[in-house]
Design a protein around this motif. Structure first.
Motif, PDB file in Angstrom:
ATOM      1  N   GLN A 151      -5.294  51.389 -51.910  1.00 46.33           N
ATOM      2  CA  GLN A 151      -5.826  50.304 -52.746  1.00 46.33           C
ATOM      3  C   GLN A 151      -7.063  49.689 -52.107  1.00 46.33           C
ATOM      4  OE1 GLN A 151      -5.798  49.067 -55.956  1.00 46.33           O
ATOM      5  NE2 GLN A 151      -3.691  48.324 -55.881  1.00 46.33           N
ATOM      6  N   LEU A 192      -0.479  53.583 -58.226  1.00 36.48           N
ATOM      7  CA  LEU A 192      -1.615  52.672 -58.379  1.00 36.48           C
ATOM      8  C   LEU A 192      -1.966  52.430 -59.839  1.00 36.48           C
ATOM      9  CD1 LEU A 192      -3.847  53.984 -55.471  1.00 36.48           C
ATOM     10  CD2 LEU A 192      -2.728  51.751 -55.600  1.00 36.48           C
ATOM     11  N   MET A 193      -1.467  53.281 -60.741  1.00 36.16           N
ATOM     12  CA  MET A 193      -1.648  53.054 -62.170  1.00 36.16           C
ATOM     13  C   MET A 193      -0.676  52.016 -62.721  1.00 36.16           C
ATOM     14  SD  MET A 193      -2.259  56.882 -63.770  1.00 36.16           S
ATOM     15  CE  MET A 193      -2.165  56.251 -65.466  1.00 36.16           C
ATOM     16  N   ARG A 194       0.374  51.695 -61.965  1.00 37.54           N
ATOM     17  CA  ARG A 194       1.350  50.718 -62.458  1.00 37.54           C
ATOM     18  C   ARG A 194       0.649  49.401 -62.782  1.00 37.54           C
ATOM     19  NH1 ARG A 194       7.000  50.851 -59.810  1.00 37.54           N
ATOM     20  NH2 ARG A 194       6.618  48.609 -59.790  1.00 37.54           N
ATOM     21  N   ARG A 195       1.121  48.736 -63.818  1.00 36.43           N
ATOM     22  CA  ARG A 195       0.475  47.490 -64.228  1.00 36.43           C
ATOM     23  C   ARG A 195       0.543  46.421 -63.148  1.00 36.43           C
ATOM     24  NH1 ARG A 195       2.919  49.139 -69.020  1.00 36.43           N
ATOM     25  NH2 ARG A 195       4.719  47.772 -68.686  1.00 36.43           N
ATOM     26  N   ALA A 207      -7.245  59.046 -64.486  1.00 39.51           N
ATOM     27  CA  ALA A 207      -6.552  59.593 -63.328  1.00 39.51           C
ATOM     28  C   ALA A 207      -6.140  61.031 -63.571  1.00 39.51           C
ATOM     29  CB  ALA A 207      -5.331  58.750 -62.987  1.00 39.51           C
ATOM     30  N   HIS A 249       0.141  47.038 -60.027  1.00 41.02           N
ATOM     31  CA  HIS A 249      -0.738  47.448 -58.945  1.00 41.02           C
ATOM     32  C   HIS A 249      -2.185  47.644 -59.396  1.00 41.02           C
ATOM     33  CE1 HIS A 249       2.957  48.157 -56.752  1.00 41.02           C
ATOM     34  NE2 HIS A 249       2.322  48.649 -55.722  1.00 41.02           N
ATOM     35  N   TYR A 250      -2.388  47.963 -60.660  1.00 39.15           N
ATOM     36  CA  TYR A 250      -3.714  48.340 -61.134  1.00 39.15           C
ATOM     37  C   TYR A 250      -4.666  47.145 -61.105  1.00 39.15           C
ATOM     38  CZ  TYR A 250      -7.419  50.236 -64.036  1.00 39.15           C
ATOM     39  OH  TYR A 250      -8.637  50.650 -64.502  1.00 39.15           O
ATOM     40  N   ARG A 251      -5.842  47.364 -60.491  1.00 36.80           N
ATOM     41  CA  ARG A 251      -6.832  46.288 -60.344  1.00 36.80           C
ATOM     42  C   ARG A 251      -8.188  46.674 -60.917  1.00 36.80           C
ATOM     43  NH1 ARG A 251      -5.491  44.721 -54.005  1.00 36.80           N
ATOM     44  NH2 ARG A 251      -3.276  44.270 -54.307  1.00 36.80           N
ATOM     45  N   ARG A 294     -11.063  54.444 -63.845  1.00 39.59           N
ATOM     46  CA  ARG A 294     -11.054  54.463 -65.307  1.00 39.59           C
ATOM     47  C   ARG A 294     -10.074  55.490 -65.872  1.00 39.59           C
ATOM     48  NH1 ARG A 294     -16.606  54.685 -68.703  1.00 39.59           N
ATOM     49  NH2 ARG A 294     -16.592  52.521 -67.982  1.00 39.59           N
ATOM     50  N   LEU A 350       3.166  52.171 -66.415  1.00 38.22           N
ATOM     51  CA  LEU A 350       1.793  52.494 -66.071  1.00 38.22           C
ATOM     52  C   LEU A 350       0.802  51.861 -67.049  1.00 38.22           C
ATOM     53  CD1 LEU A 350       3.301  54.460 -64.241  1.00 38.22           C
ATOM     54  CD2 LEU A 350       1.637  56.213 -64.831  1.00 38.22           C
ATOM     55  N   SER A 351      -0.400  51.659 -66.567  1.00 38.33           N
ATOM     56  CA  SER A 351      -1.469  51.134 -67.412  1.00 38.33           C
ATOM     57  C   SER A 351      -1.896  52.184 -68.427  1.00 38.33           C
ATOM     58  CB  SER A 351      -2.668  50.727 -66.545  1.00 38.33           C
ATOM     59  OG  SER A 351      -2.303  49.738 -65.603  1.00 38.33           O
TER      60      SER A 351
END
Length: 431
Positions: free
Chosen positions: A140, A175-178, A188, A180-182, A186, A258-259
């Motif tokens: 991250q 890192l795509m989890r909502r 993955a 974790h995602y920052r 754009r 995930l996002s």
């Protein structure tokens, strides 16, 4: 290396000096974080530095950048950030199978992010935040470094593709989890992701047993600093206890968390055929019996007999090798494909002459071959440029269509639901 072969980029992180051959610029082992202790969370670097990035330092937690030599600030080139695999146990930011030279020739910037592995990156303690892992948090921070600095190297921080393979694919999905995602990427690509079947908390007792002492941050820090060989040997014993699975890594994967963003999911058909234990079992003709014995323990929830029939229909000589790969990787590819909220495209890598093994797709995708153009390579280049794949997205309502790419003959075809046997074996009912 002579002075004329050096190149310096001035960016918010400082002055980064790398090397160039006139066509490609390479910046090796750039520090992106400060790590106060081996089992402490990393911190963002805030001071500007003079960084000698002319030499690869594999033992450091760092990142590397590869660019075309003519890339300049505001060139706005697409960026591919690569996270290496290695069972959460090994690997660095210098994976030569994913070298960025071919990307640079195709006007794409490549960043390799290294992170802490083994217990330093993935042991959990009582005061850790839920679903927090130091190794993933390292990545991250690396992504945040990219957002702050890549424009100075000629990259577009709003056009970043996060790509991970094996354990690195797991990191990418996490890192795509909502939670974790920052906004640092754009889209993955997750190539053969893998999740342990049991959490670290459920395995902490076995680690405590091999260590002979409490599993605390303070105790592991003391061992890492004063008796690293004791810690290394204890980890070897710990991973041996959990030999049918990965010893470490995040658990509790839920694709619905995930996002919503474009996702490319891939697997190889024969992932772990060369795993020594499975190869030995199959070679001795014990594969069918071992599948019946171990299938439940390795996560099969549906009919073991149906799974075995489907496995032998593909390759009657390697049922155990197939179970290992399906349990470790392909089940998670199938689950992610069905659960993620955004658009997802599925790829299965196969081979016409021999098995399509775990990791065999990395070099063709990154153009690290002598074979010239390859559909796996074309796929990455197009996806990094934001071009939507030219086959139907993966949707149960329309047939779960999958692009099949053969690694050795470079042929391409459309396949209907090739992961059905995996989905039915690993997601039906309780064990």
């Amino acid at each position: 290396m002579t002075d004329h072969a050096r190149v310096t980029v001035t960016c918010p992180a400082g002055k980064i000096t790398g090397v160039t051959d006139g066509e490609i610029n390479r910046f090796h082992s750039i520090p992106y974080s400060r790590i106060p202790g081996p089992f402490e969370d990393a911190e963002r670097l805030t001071d500007r530095r003079l960084v000698d990035a002319t030499v690869y330092r594999p033992d450091t937690i760092a990142l590397s950048v590869v660019t075309p030599s003519d890339a300049r600030e505001l060139s706005d080139l697409p960026v591919v950030v690569y996270i290496h695999g290695g069972r959460f146990e090994h690997g660095t930011h210098g994976d030569r199978r994913a070298d960025g030279a071919a990307n640079a020739r195709d006007a794409i910037i490549t960043v390799h992010i290294g992170y802490r592995t083994k217990l330093q990156g993935f042991a959990r303690f009582h005061d850790d935040e839920p679903d927090h892992f130091r190794g993933i948090d390292d990545c991250q921070l690396g992504l945040e470094w990219v957002q702050r600095n890549i424009e100075s190297f000629g990259g577009d921080p709003t056009n970043v593709t996060l790509l991970g393979q094996s354990a690195g694919a797991t990191v990418a999905l996490w890192l795509m989890r909502r939670d974790h995602y920052r906004g640092a990427f754009r889209r993955a690509v997750a190539m053969s992701p893998c999740f342990p079947r049991e959490s670290f908390e459920r395995r902490k007792g076995s680690l405590r047993m091999v260590l002979g002492r409490p599993v605390t941050r303070a105790e592991l820090t003391r061992l890492a600093e004063e008796k690293p060989e004791v810690l290394r040997k204890a980890y070897v014993r710990f991973r041996g206890i959990h030999g049918l699975d990965m010893a470490l890594g995040p658990t509790g994967f839920d694709g619905a968390e995930l996002s919503d963003m474009p996702l490319l999911l891939t697997s190889t058909r024969d992932e772990h055929y060369e795993m020594p234990a499975g190869r030995k079992v199959d070679a001795r003709g014990w594969g069918r019996s071992m599948v019946r014995l171990l299938a439940r323990r390795m996560g099969v929830r549906g009919s073991v007999a149906d799974y075995l029939r489907a496995a032998e229909a593909i390759d009657p000589a390697r049922p155990m090798g197939r179970l290992i790969g399906d349990a470790a990787n392909r089940r998670w590819v199938s689950q992610a494909g069905d659960e993620v909220p955004g658009p997802v495209w599925m790829v299965e890598f196969t081979a016409d002459h021999g098995p399509a093994l775990h990791c065999a797709e990395i070099s063709p995708m990154f153009g690290v071959t002598d074979a010239g153009s390859h559909p796996a390579r074309d796929l990455l280049v197009d996806f990094a440029h934001g071009i939507t794949p030219d086959w139907p997205d993966y949707d149960e309502r329309t047939g779960r269509w999958t692009r099949e790419i053969t690694l050795d003959t470079a042929s391409v075809r459309l396949a209907g639901d090739p992961l059905r046997m995996v989905r039915e074996a690993f997601t039906k009912g309780p064990v």
